[in-house]
Structure formats: structure tokens, C-alpha cells
Design a protein around this motif. Structure first.
Motif, PDB file in Angstrom:
ATOM      1  N   MET A  56      -1.360 -39.003 -21.181  1.00  0.00           N
ATOM      2  CA  MET A  56      -1.891 -37.842 -20.478  1.00  0.00           C
ATOM      3  C   MET A  56      -0.765 -36.986 -19.910  1.00  0.00           C
ATOM      4  SD  MET A  56      -4.628 -36.336 -19.639  1.00  0.00           S
ATOM      5  CE  MET A  56      -5.369 -35.289 -18.456  1.00  0.00           C
ATOM      6  N   GLN A  57       0.228 -37.620 -19.271  1.00  0.00           N
ATOM      7  CA  GLN A  57       1.341 -36.870 -18.708  1.00  0.00           C
ATOM      8  C   GLN A  57       2.094 -36.103 -19.793  1.00  0.00           C
ATOM      9  OE1 GLN A  57       2.390 -36.254 -15.682  1.00  0.00           O
ATOM     10  NE2 GLN A  57       0.981 -37.535 -14.557  1.00  0.00           N
ATOM     11  N   GLN A  58       2.257 -36.736 -20.953  1.00  0.00           N
ATOM     12  CA  GLN A  58       2.987 -36.102 -22.061  1.00  0.00           C
ATOM     13  C   GLN A  58       2.265 -34.840 -22.526  1.00  0.00           C
ATOM     14  OE1 GLN A  58       5.558 -38.126 -23.657  1.00  0.00           O
ATOM     15  NE2 GLN A  58       6.223 -36.523 -25.011  1.00  0.00           N
ATOM     16  N   THR A  59       0.948 -34.865 -22.558  1.00  0.00           N
ATOM     17  CA  THR A  59       0.162 -33.726 -23.001  1.00  0.00           C
ATOM     18  C   THR A  59       0.337 -32.540 -22.060  1.00  0.00           C
ATOM     19  OG1 THR A  59      -1.448 -35.278 -23.860  1.00  0.00           O
ATOM     20  CG2 THR A  59      -2.153 -33.008 -23.667  1.00  0.00           C
ATOM     21  N   LEU A  60       0.472 -32.802 -20.772  1.00  0.00           N
ATOM     22  CA  LEU A  60       0.616 -31.733 -19.790  1.00  0.00           C
ATOM     23  C   LEU A  60       2.036 -31.186 -19.703  1.00  0.00           C
ATOM     24  CD1 LEU A  60      -1.564 -33.207 -16.910  1.00  0.00           C
ATOM     25  CD2 LEU A  60      -2.176 -31.409 -18.527  1.00  0.00           C
ATOM     26  N   HIS A  61       2.956 -31.815 -20.396  1.00  0.00           N
ATOM     27  CA  HIS A  61       4.367 -31.425 -20.330  1.00  0.00           C
ATOM     28  C   HIS A  61       4.602 -30.006 -20.865  1.00  0.00           C
ATOM     29  CE1 HIS A  61       8.253 -33.036 -19.334  1.00  0.00           C
ATOM     30  NE2 HIS A  61       8.765 -32.729 -20.512  1.00  0.00           N
ATOM     31  N   VAL A  62       4.037 -29.680 -22.012  1.00  0.00           N
ATOM     32  CA  VAL A  62       4.252 -28.369 -22.635  1.00  0.00           C
ATOM     33  C   VAL A  62       3.633 -27.239 -21.805  1.00  0.00           C
ATOM     34  CG1 VAL A  62       3.813 -26.959 -24.690  1.00  0.00           C
ATOM     35  CG2 VAL A  62       4.559 -29.329 -24.938  1.00  0.00           C
ATOM     36  N   PRO A  63       2.392 -27.374 -21.294  1.00  0.00           N
ATOM     37  CA  PRO A  63       1.875 -26.298 -20.434  1.00  0.00           C
ATOM     38  C   PRO A  63       2.701 -26.098 -19.162  1.00  0.00           C
ATOM     39  CG  PRO A  63       0.084 -27.702 -21.151  1.00  0.00           C
ATOM     40  CD  PRO A  63       1.358 -28.340 -21.605  1.00  0.00           C
ATOM     41  N   LYS A  64       3.238 -27.165 -18.610  1.00  0.00           N
ATOM     42  CA  LYS A  64       4.105 -27.031 -17.431  1.00  0.00           C
ATOM     43  C   LYS A  64       5.366 -26.255 -17.798  1.00  0.00           C
ATOM     44  CE  LYS A  64       2.681 -31.397 -15.335  1.00  0.00           C
ATOM     45  NZ  LYS A  64       3.110 -32.758 -14.995  1.00  0.00           N
ATOM     46  N   MET A  65       5.937 -26.554 -18.963  1.00  0.00           N
ATOM     47  CA  MET A  65       7.117 -25.819 -19.412  1.00  0.00           C
ATOM     48  C   MET A  65       6.772 -24.345 -19.614  1.00  0.00           C
ATOM     49  SD  MET A  65       8.701 -28.645 -22.048  1.00  0.00           S
ATOM     50  CE  MET A  65       9.764 -27.486 -22.875  1.00  0.00           C
ATOM     51  N   ALA A  66       5.608 -24.060 -20.213  1.00  0.00           N
ATOM     52  CA  ALA A  66       5.179 -22.681 -20.436  1.00  0.00           C
ATOM     53  C   ALA A  66       4.994 -21.950 -19.110  1.00  0.00           C
ATOM     54  CB  ALA A  66       3.886 -22.653 -21.246  1.00  0.00           C
ATOM     55  N   MET A  67       4.499 -22.668 -18.101  1.00  0.00           N
ATOM     56  CA  MET A  67       4.330 -22.069 -16.782  1.00  0.00           C
ATOM     57  C   MET A  67       5.685 -21.650 -16.208  1.00  0.00           C
ATOM     58  SD  MET A  67       2.931 -23.868 -13.296  1.00  0.00           S
ATOM     59  CE  MET A  67       4.297 -25.014 -13.297  1.00  0.00           C
ATOM     60  N   PHE A  68       6.696 -22.518 -16.351  1.00  0.00           N
ATOM     61  CA  PHE A  68       8.024 -22.185 -15.841  1.00  0.00           C
ATOM     62  C   PHE A  68       8.654 -21.027 -16.620  1.00  0.00           C
ATOM     63  CE2 PHE A  68       7.897 -26.473 -13.904  1.00  0.00           C
ATOM     64  CZ  PHE A  68       8.184 -26.097 -12.594  1.00  0.00           C
ATOM     65  N   VAL A  69       8.423 -20.970 -17.921  1.00  0.00           N
ATOM     66  CA  VAL A  69       8.916 -19.838 -18.720  1.00  0.00           C
ATOM     67  C   VAL A  69       8.266 -18.547 -18.228  1.00  0.00           C
ATOM     68  CG1 VAL A  69       8.898 -18.769 -21.014  1.00  0.00           C
ATOM     69  CG2 VAL A  69       9.497 -21.184 -20.774  1.00  0.00           C
ATOM     70  N   ALA A  70       6.956 -18.586 -18.008  1.00  0.00           N
ATOM     71  CA  ALA A  70       6.249 -17.389 -17.537  1.00  0.00           C
ATOM     72  C   ALA A  70       6.752 -16.957 -16.162  1.00  0.00           C
ATOM     73  CB  ALA A  70       4.746 -17.660 -17.496  1.00  0.00           C
ATOM     74  N   ILE A  71       6.959 -17.904 -15.260  1.00  0.00           N
ATOM     75  CA  ILE A  71       7.466 -17.575 -13.924  1.00  0.00           C
ATOM     76  C   ILE A  71       8.857 -16.949 -14.033  1.00  0.00           C
ATOM     77  CG2 ILE A  71       8.238 -18.547 -11.717  1.00  0.00           C
ATOM     78  CD1 ILE A  71       5.959 -20.628 -12.048  1.00  0.00           C
ATOM     79  N   ALA A  72       9.712 -17.521 -14.895  1.00  0.00           N
ATOM     80  CA  ALA A  72      11.060 -16.973 -15.073  1.00  0.00           C
ATOM     81  C   ALA A  72      11.000 -15.536 -15.592  1.00  0.00           C
ATOM     82  CB  ALA A  72      11.866 -17.850 -16.027  1.00  0.00           C
ATOM     83  N   LEU A  73      10.100 -15.260 -16.531  1.00  0.00           N
ATOM     84  CA  LEU A  73       9.982 -13.906 -17.076  1.00  0.00           C
ATOM     85  C   LEU A  73       9.461 -12.921 -16.030  1.00  0.00           C
ATOM     86  CD1 LEU A  73       8.635 -14.666 -20.651  1.00  0.00           C
ATOM     87  CD2 LEU A  73      10.900 -13.826 -20.028  1.00  0.00           C
ATOM     88  N   VAL A  74       8.515 -13.352 -15.218  1.00  0.00           N
ATOM     89  CA  VAL A  74       7.990 -12.472 -14.170  1.00  0.00           C
ATOM     90  C   VAL A  74       9.083 -12.158 -13.154  1.00  0.00           C
ATOM     91  CG1 VAL A  74       6.390 -12.383 -12.202  1.00  0.00           C
ATOM     92  CG2 VAL A  74       5.574 -13.135 -14.440  1.00  0.00           C
ATOM     93  N   ILE A  75       9.852 -13.166 -12.758  1.00  0.00           N
ATOM     94  CA  ILE A  75      10.929 -12.948 -11.791  1.00  0.00           C
ATOM     95  C   ILE A  75      11.996 -12.021 -12.376  1.00  0.00           C
ATOM     96  CG2 ILE A  75      12.848 -14.076 -10.590  1.00  0.00           C
ATOM     97  CD1 ILE A  75      10.958 -16.419 -10.060  1.00  0.00           C
ATOM     98  N   LYS A  76      12.289 -12.172 -13.667  1.00  0.00           N
ATOM     99  CA  LYS A  76      13.292 -11.308 -14.294  1.00  0.00           C
ATOM    100  C   LYS A  76      12.805  -9.871 -14.419  1.00  0.00           C
ATOM    101  CE  LYS A  76      15.526 -14.996 -16.855  1.00  0.00           C
ATOM    102  NZ  LYS A  76      15.797 -15.582 -18.160  1.00  0.00           N
ATOM    103  N   ALA A  77      11.482  -9.662 -14.452  1.00  0.00           N
ATOM    104  CA  ALA A  77      10.931  -8.317 -14.584  1.00  0.00           C
ATOM    105  C   ALA A  77      10.914  -7.565 -13.257  1.00  0.00           C
ATOM    106  CB  ALA A  77       9.513  -8.392 -15.155  1.00  0.00           C
ATOM    107  N   ILE A  78      11.009  -8.289 -12.139  1.00  0.00           N
ATOM    108  CA  ILE A  78      10.970  -7.657 -10.817  1.00  0.00           C
ATOM    109  C   ILE A  78      12.361  -7.145 -10.465  1.00  0.00           C
ATOM    110  CG2 ILE A  78      10.588  -8.073  -8.358  1.00  0.00           C
ATOM    111  CD1 ILE A  78       8.627 -10.296  -9.200  1.00  0.00           C
TER     112      ILE A  78
END
Length: 180
Positions: free
Chosen positions: A1-23
């Protein structure tokens, strides 16, 4: 179960990084006050060095595609972003999570990437002569900027790790679930 949630967590961090870079961020002496590396560093600390590496690399490539600012794509900068996520995680792994651990881990990672790799890559792309003088100027700018960023990143990482680790799970809990 933890392994399955790993990729969405990574995608969340990528999205946060992109939003911060856009500000747009305010300028400080020597550079910008930016928290763009924070989600990348946090992804490595929370999910492990491999995840931090990939979050950094993917966020850099997507930034070039989605947020073009007139710069050309250079794979060396993708490597520096990837190492920004991996190095602190490798150093802080299996250590007591406190401010000094994060400060040292982030300082080593930022020193390698922002003091050594970025100036070298900038001078590789656009050589300015004499090279040593140009390198010293870039190093001085990075030193001023990172003297502000590193302690702030360490403090924010400590706060986030204390409050988010119980919710998301840490790299250690993911590793433990793999071995079971």
C-alpha cells in the motif's frame, strides 16, 4: 500500500515545486529569496533519496516546458535539481531528525549544487573571461543567497517533518513495508 502511494506523493511535490517557481519572489542582495528547492528537499527527506532525485529532475524538465523564461534547457541544471533532492536525504538518513541534522544535510547539498555545479555550468554555457574571476563572482552571489536559504530550509524542513511525517509516512516506513 505504501509503495502505491509513493508516486502520487512525488507528483504532489513536483506540482508544489512548479507552483512555487511560478510565483515571483522579492530580490535580496545577491539573488532571489526563493523557496523553490524546499519541496524538492522535502521529497527526499520524506520519501527517500531516489524520490528526491526524481522529483528534482522532473520538476526541472517540467519547469522548462511549462514555465519558459527565455532560458534554454541544459541537462546540467536538471542534474543539480536532482541532486538537491537526493543529497540531503542521503546525509540525513538514519540520523536523529533535528535542526542541526537538516542544516548540515541541506548545507552539504546546496554547497555541492549551488557553489560548485551551477557556477561551472553557467560558465560552460556562457564563458566569461577570466574564468576564475567570473567563478568567484558567481560563488559570492551564491554564498549570499544560500546563507539566507540554508537555515530557512533547515528550519522549515524540521517543522514540516515533525507535522507531516505522521500523516504521509517517512522513507523509513516505506522501506520497512518493502522488507515485510
Amino acid at each position: 500500500m505504501q509503495q502505491t502511494l509513493h508516486v502520487p506523493k512525488m507528483a504532489m511535490f513536483v506540482a508544489i515545486a512548479l507552483v512555487i517557481k511560478a510565483i515571483p519572489m522579492p530580490p535580496i542582495e545577491g539573488g532571489l529569496l526563493s523557496f523553490a528547492a524546499l519541496p524538492i528537499i522535502l521529497s527526499g527527506l520524506l520519501l527517500g533519496p531516489k524520490a528526491g532525485f526524481w522529483v528534482g529532475a522532473i520538476s526541472d524538465v517540467l519547469e522548462c516546458l511549462l514555465l519558459p523564461r527565455g532560458q534554454m534547457y541544459f541537462p546540467g541544471f536538471t542534474l543539480t535539481q536532482a541532486l538537491t533532492g537526493a543529497i540531503p536525504a542521503l546525509i540525513a538518513r538514519n540520523r536523529n531528525p533535528n535542526f542541526w541534522t537538516y542544516l548540515i544535510a541541506i548545507a552539504v547539498g546546496q554547497s555541492l549544487t549551488k557553489f560548485i555545479l551551477v557556477p561551472c555550468f553557467l560558465l560552460l554555457i556562457a564563458p566569461v573571461y577570466p574564468l576564475w574571476t567570473a567563478y568567484q563572482a558567481l560563488l559570492a552571489k551564491a554564498l549570499i543567497t544560500q546563507a539566507v536559504h540554508i537555515p530557512i530550509y533547515a528550519w522549515l524542513c524540521l517543522l514540516v517533518m515533525r507535522h507531516i511525517t505522521p500523516l504521509l509516512g517517512s522513507a523509513e516506513t516505506i522501506t520497512e513495508s518493502k522488507t515485510k
